[in-house]
Design a protein around this motif. Structure first.
Motif, PDB file in Angstrom:
ATOM      1  N   ILE A   1       0.846  -1.192   0.000  1.00 33.08           N
ATOM      2  CA  ILE A   1       0.000   0.000   0.000  1.00 33.08           C
ATOM      3  C   ILE A   1       0.884   1.245   0.000  1.00 33.08           C
ATOM      4  CG2 ILE A   1      -1.691   1.318   1.337  1.00 33.08           C
ATOM      5  CD1 ILE A   1      -2.684  -1.380   2.424  1.00 33.08           C
ATOM      6  N   ALA A   2       0.495   2.235  -0.778  1.00 37.44           N
ATOM      7  CA  ALA A   2       1.170   3.529  -0.749  1.00 37.44           C
ATOM      8  C   ALA A   2       0.641   4.319   0.449  1.00 37.44           C
ATOM      9  CB  ALA A   2       0.926   4.299  -2.041  1.00 37.44           C
ATOM     10  N   THR A   3       1.484   4.511   1.436  1.00 39.01           N
ATOM     11  CA  THR A   3       1.065   5.295   2.606  1.00 39.01           C
ATOM     12  C   THR A   3       1.132   6.790   2.334  1.00 39.01           C
ATOM     13  OG1 THR A   3       3.316   5.184   3.501  1.00 39.01           O
ATOM     14  CG2 THR A   3       1.770   3.468   4.188  1.00 39.01           C
ATOM     15  N   ALA A   4       1.869   7.181   1.293  1.00 36.71           N
ATOM     16  CA  ALA A   4       1.915   8.585   0.855  1.00 36.71           C
ATOM     17  C   ALA A   4       2.460   8.637  -0.558  1.00 36.71           C
ATOM     18  CB  ALA A   4       2.787   9.420   1.787  1.00 36.71           C
ATOM     19  N   LEU A   5       1.896   9.538  -1.375  1.00 43.21           N
ATOM     20  CA  LEU A   5       2.420   9.819  -2.711  1.00 43.21           C
ATOM     21  C   LEU A   5       3.079  11.193  -2.664  1.00 43.21           C
ATOM     22  CD1 LEU A   5      -0.466   8.629  -5.083  1.00 43.21           C
ATOM     23  CD2 LEU A   5       1.742   7.522  -4.720  1.00 43.21           C
ATOM     24  N   HIS A   6       4.391  11.223  -2.795  1.00 43.48           N
ATOM     25  CA  HIS A   6       5.131  12.479  -2.671  1.00 43.48           C
ATOM     26  C   HIS A   6       5.228  13.214  -4.002  1.00 43.48           C
ATOM     27  CE1 HIS A   6       6.146  11.050   1.329  1.00 43.48           C
ATOM     28  NE2 HIS A   6       6.523   9.912   0.776  1.00 43.48           N
ATOM     29  N   THR A   7       5.294  12.481  -5.086  1.00 46.97           N
ATOM     30  CA  THR A   7       5.192  13.066  -6.415  1.00 46.97           C
ATOM     31  C   THR A   7       4.748  11.977  -7.372  1.00 46.97           C
ATOM     32  OG1 THR A   7       6.284  14.511  -8.046  1.00 46.97           O
ATOM     33  CG2 THR A   7       7.558  12.625  -7.248  1.00 46.97           C
ATOM     34  N   GLU A   8       4.104  12.379  -8.463  1.00 47.63           N
ATOM     35  CA  GLU A   8       3.634  11.401  -9.459  1.00 47.63           C
ATOM     36  C   GLU A   8       3.670  12.030 -10.841  1.00 47.63           C
ATOM     37  OE1 GLU A   8       0.428  12.307 -10.744  1.00 47.63           O
ATOM     38  OE2 GLU A   8       0.626  14.010  -9.385  1.00 47.63           O
ATOM     39  N   GLY A   9       3.315  11.226 -11.861  1.00 50.53           N
ATOM     40  CA  GLY A   9       3.602  11.572 -13.238  1.00 50.53           C
ATOM     41  C   GLY A   9       2.989  12.858 -13.745  1.00 50.53           C
ATOM     42  N   SER A  10       1.890  13.333 -13.164  1.00 53.31           N
ATOM     43  CA  SER A  10       1.260  14.555 -13.678  1.00 53.31           C
ATOM     44  C   SER A  10       2.150  15.778 -13.471  1.00 53.31           C
ATOM     45  CB  SER A  10      -0.092  14.785 -12.995  1.00 53.31           C
ATOM     46  OG  SER A  10       0.071  15.121 -11.637  1.00 53.31           O
ATOM     47  N   ARG A  11       3.131  15.686 -12.578  1.00 51.57           N
ATOM     48  CA  ARG A  11       3.999  16.829 -12.293  1.00 51.57           C
ATOM     49  C   ARG A  11       5.293  16.813 -13.123  1.00 51.57           C
ATOM     50  NH1 ARG A  11       3.479  16.590  -5.675  1.00 51.57           N
ATOM     51  NH2 ARG A  11       1.495  15.496  -5.698  1.00 51.57           N
ATOM     52  N   TRP A  12       5.506  15.725 -13.865  1.00 52.52           N
ATOM     53  CA  TRP A  12       6.738  15.615 -14.667  1.00 52.52           C
ATOM     54  C   TRP A  12       6.592  16.440 -15.930  1.00 52.52           C
ATOM     55  CZ3 TRP A  12       8.456  13.827 -19.419  1.00 52.52           C
ATOM     56  CH2 TRP A  12       9.829  13.543 -19.509  1.00 52.52           C
ATOM     57  N   ARG A  13       7.665  17.126 -16.332  1.00 50.83           N
ATOM     58  CA  ARG A  13       7.634  18.008 -17.494  1.00 50.83           C
ATOM     59  C   ARG A  13       8.805  17.709 -18.427  1.00 50.83           C
ATOM     60  NH1 ARG A  13       3.399  18.537 -15.548  1.00 50.83           N
ATOM     61  NH2 ARG A  13       2.360  20.406 -14.779  1.00 50.83           N
ATOM     62  N   LEU A  14       8.563  17.896 -19.734  1.00 51.94           N
ATOM     63  CA  LEU A  14       9.651  17.803 -20.708  1.00 51.94           C
ATOM     64  C   LEU A  14      10.634  18.963 -20.566  1.00 51.94           C
ATOM     65  CD1 LEU A  14       7.932  16.664 -24.026  1.00 51.94           C
ATOM     66  CD2 LEU A  14       9.690  15.442 -22.763  1.00 51.94           C
ATOM     67  N   ASP A  15      10.131  20.137 -20.164  1.00 52.48           N
ATOM     68  CA  ASP A  15      10.972  21.324 -19.969  1.00 52.48           C
ATOM     69  C   ASP A  15      11.745  21.680 -21.235  1.00 52.48           C
ATOM     70  OD1 ASP A  15      10.102  21.573 -17.394  1.00 52.48           O
ATOM     71  OD2 ASP A  15      11.823  20.584 -16.489  1.00 52.48           O
ATOM     72  N   ARG A  16      11.015  21.906 -22.327  1.00 48.21           N
ATOM     73  CA  ARG A  16      11.668  22.250 -23.592  1.00 48.21           C
ATOM     74  C   ARG A  16      11.378  23.687 -24.014  1.00 48.21           C
ATOM     75  NH1 ARG A  16      13.670  17.357 -25.882  1.00 48.21           N
ATOM     76  NH2 ARG A  16      14.452  18.658 -27.561  1.00 48.21           N
ATOM     77  N   LEU A  17      11.121  24.591 -23.062  1.00 50.54           N
ATOM     78  CA  LEU A  17      10.732  25.950 -23.430  1.00 50.54           C
ATOM     79  C   LEU A  17      11.827  26.988 -23.269  1.00 50.54           C
ATOM     80  CD1 LEU A  17       7.075  26.268 -22.133  1.00 50.54           C
ATOM     81  CD2 LEU A  17       7.881  25.922 -24.462  1.00 50.54           C
ATOM     82  N   SER A  18      12.967  26.639 -22.687  1.00 47.67           N
ATOM     83  CA  SER A  18      13.995  27.647 -22.439  1.00 47.67           C
ATOM     84  C   SER A  18      14.471  28.251 -23.754  1.00 47.67           C
ATOM     85  CB  SER A  18      15.182  27.016 -21.709  1.00 47.67           C
ATOM     86  OG  SER A  18      15.677  25.912 -22.434  1.00 47.67           O
ATOM     87  N   GLY A  19      14.316  29.559 -23.870  1.00 52.60           N
ATOM     88  CA  GLY A  19      14.743  30.262 -25.070  1.00 52.60           C
ATOM     89  C   GLY A  19      13.890  29.967 -26.288  1.00 52.60           C
ATOM     90  N   GLY A  20      12.703  29.375 -26.097  1.00 53.12           N
ATOM     91  CA  GLY A  20      11.906  28.915 -27.228  1.00 53.12           C
ATOM     92  C   GLY A  20      10.989  29.971 -27.785  1.00 53.12           C
TER      93      GLY A  20
END
Length: 364
Positions: free
Chosen positions: A144-163
Motif C-alpha cells: 500500500i502507498a502510505t503517501a504519494l510524494h510526487t507522481e507523473g502529472s507533475r513531470w515536465r519535458l521542460d523544452r521551453l527555455s529560449g523557445g
C-alpha cells in the motif's frame, strides 16, 4: 489485442516537444495562448497537436484525486505469471477501470499494477478473488502507498527555455494534488471532461445541462483545489527519456520526509511513494538510456547516503498508463475510462469463502 496495427516509428521535432511542454503546464489553454507561448500561429499549434494525437504520440488524461466521502487507497500489486501467459494476464487486468497502470518489467516479478481502492476490504477482494484466481497468475504481492510524494502529472519535458516569444501560459492545478476531492455533484462534469480535456465550456455545459458560468466556476474550483488532475503525456520512446526504471528502496523512518522532499525534486523522478512494506520507498525514473541506470542510482545514493536501493526493475512494456492502453513503444492505442471496480463479479466467491469459515457463536 495490443499488437494490432502498431503505428510506425517517427521522431518528434523540437516544436512538437515544446508544444507538449506547454500543454503539460496548461492543458486547456486556448490555441492563441499556446501559439503565443511557442511563437507560432494558433492554427499551426492546433494542427501539430492533432497530428501528434492521431498518431498516438501524445494524449491527455483527466481524473480526480479522490471522490467526496470515499477514501482513496493506492496499492502496488506485483504479479508473477505462468509461462506463456504474461500478455494474456496483462490484457485482462488492463481492462479493469481502477487499475491505473500495468507495466511488464524485468526482475523478480512480471507485472506491476498501480490500483486505486475505496477500502482495505475492496483491496483484499481484488487481490484475492480477482488477481489471485485469474488463469495464468502464479502469485502476487501487494504493498500500500502510505503517501504519494510526487507522481507523473507533475513531470515536465521542460523544452521551453529560449523557445517561444510569449511568456508561459497559466499552470493548471496550482495546489498540491490530493488536497481535496471531487464533490458528488461534480462527478458528471469530470466524467464528460475526461473524454476530451480540451472540450470548450459551451460543449461541457451542453453535455451536462449546466450553465456555462457554472461549468467555468466548477472547473476553476476543481483545478485550484487539486481535486482534478490533468496530464499531457508523450510516448516515452519519443520523449528523449526512453528508459523507465523502478527502484525499491529502504530509508530510515525518521529521515523519510527529508529524503522524499529531495528525491521528488530530481529531474528524472516520475514517482516517489512511501510503502507499507520493508522497502518503504518506491521510486520510478525516466532516463536517457540503459547506460544511465547505474549512473542515476549512484547519483541518487551519493546525494542521500542513508538511502539503500534494495531492488530494481526496468519497464519493458508500459501496457497501460493513467487509463490509456499503449503499444510496446509507449504510443497510445486506446483507453479504459478510470473508475471504481465493480465487485459484483466476486460476490459468489466471497460468499463461498465465508461459508467455509467456522460459524461464530455468541458467548455464554
Amino acid at each position: 489485442m495490443f499488437l494490432d496495427s502498431l503505428p510506425e516509428s517517427a521522431a518528434l521535432d523540437e516544436l512538437d516537444l515544446r508544444l507538449v511542454t506547454v500543454l503539460q503546464g496548461s492543458p486547456r489553454a486556448d490555441w492563441r495562448e499556446v501559439g503565443a507561448a511557442l511563437g507560432v500561429d494558433p492554427s499551426t499549434a492546433a494542427r501539430r497537436w492533432a497530428r501528434l494525437s492521431e498518431a498516438g504520440n501524445a494524449w491527455f488524461s483527466c481524473y480526480p484525486t479522490g471522490l467526496e466521502g470515499v477514501p482513496l487507497i493506492v496499492a502496488f500489486v506485483e504479479v508473477d505469471c505462468a509461462p506463456g501467459r504474461l500478455y494474456e494476464v496483462a490484457a485482462e487486468l488492463a481492462g479493469d477501470p481502477h487499475v491505473f497502470t500495468v507495466e511488464h518489467v524485468t526482475g523478480g516479478r512480471n507485472l506491476v499494477l498501480t490500483c486505486a481502492f475505496g477500502s482495505l476490504a475492496e483491496l483484499a477482494r481484488y487481490t484475492g478473488m480477482r488477481v489471485g484466481t485469474l488463469p495464468g497468475v502464479a502469485a502476487s504481492r501487494t504493498q500500500i502507498a502510505t503517501a504519494l510524494h510526487t507522481e507523473g502529472s507533475r513531470w515536465r519535458l521542460d523544452r521551453l527555455s529560449g523557445g517561444g516569444r510569449g511568456g508561459p501560459v497559466r499552470v493548471a492545478g496550482r495546489t498540491e494534488p490530493g488536497r481535496s476531492a471531487v464533490r458528488r455533484d461534480d462527478q458528471e462534469l469530470v466524467q464528460v471532461l475526461a473524454e476530451d480535456v480540451r472540450q470548450s465550456v459551451a460543449d461541457l455545459a451542453r453535455r451536462t445541462g449546466l450553465s456555462p458560468t457554472t461549468v467555468r466556476r466548477r472547473l476553476r474550483r476543481l483545478e485550484d483545489s487539486g481535486a482534478l488532475v490533468f496530464r499531457c503525456e508523450v510516448a516515452r520512446s519519443l520523449s528523449g527519456w526512453p528508459v523507465s526504471v523502478s527502484l525499491w528502496c529502504a530509508a530510515p523512518p525518521g529521515e523519510t520526509a527529508r529524503i522524499t522532499a529531495h528525491v521528488s525534486g530530481m529531474r528524472e523522478i516520475r514517482l516517489c511513494a512511501s510503502l507499507s512494506g520493508p522497502h518503504n520507498l518506491l521510486l520510478a525514473a525516466w532516463l536517457r538510456s540503459i547506460d544511465d541506470i547505474h549512473a542515476f542510482e549512484s547519483r541518487l545514493v551519493a546525494s542521500v547516503p542513508e538511502l539503500r536501493v534494495a531492488d530494481r526493475a526496468v519497464t519493458l512494456w508500459p501496457v497501460k498508463l493513467a487509463g490509456h492502453l499503449l503499444d510496446p513503444t509507449g504510443r497510445r492505442l486506446g483507453s479504459v475510462p478510470l473508475g471504481r471496480w465493480d465487485q459484483s463479479a466476486v460476490a459468489a466467491a466471497e460468499a463461498a469463502l465465508l461459508g467455509r469459515l467456522p460459524e461464530r457463536h455468541p458467548p455464554g
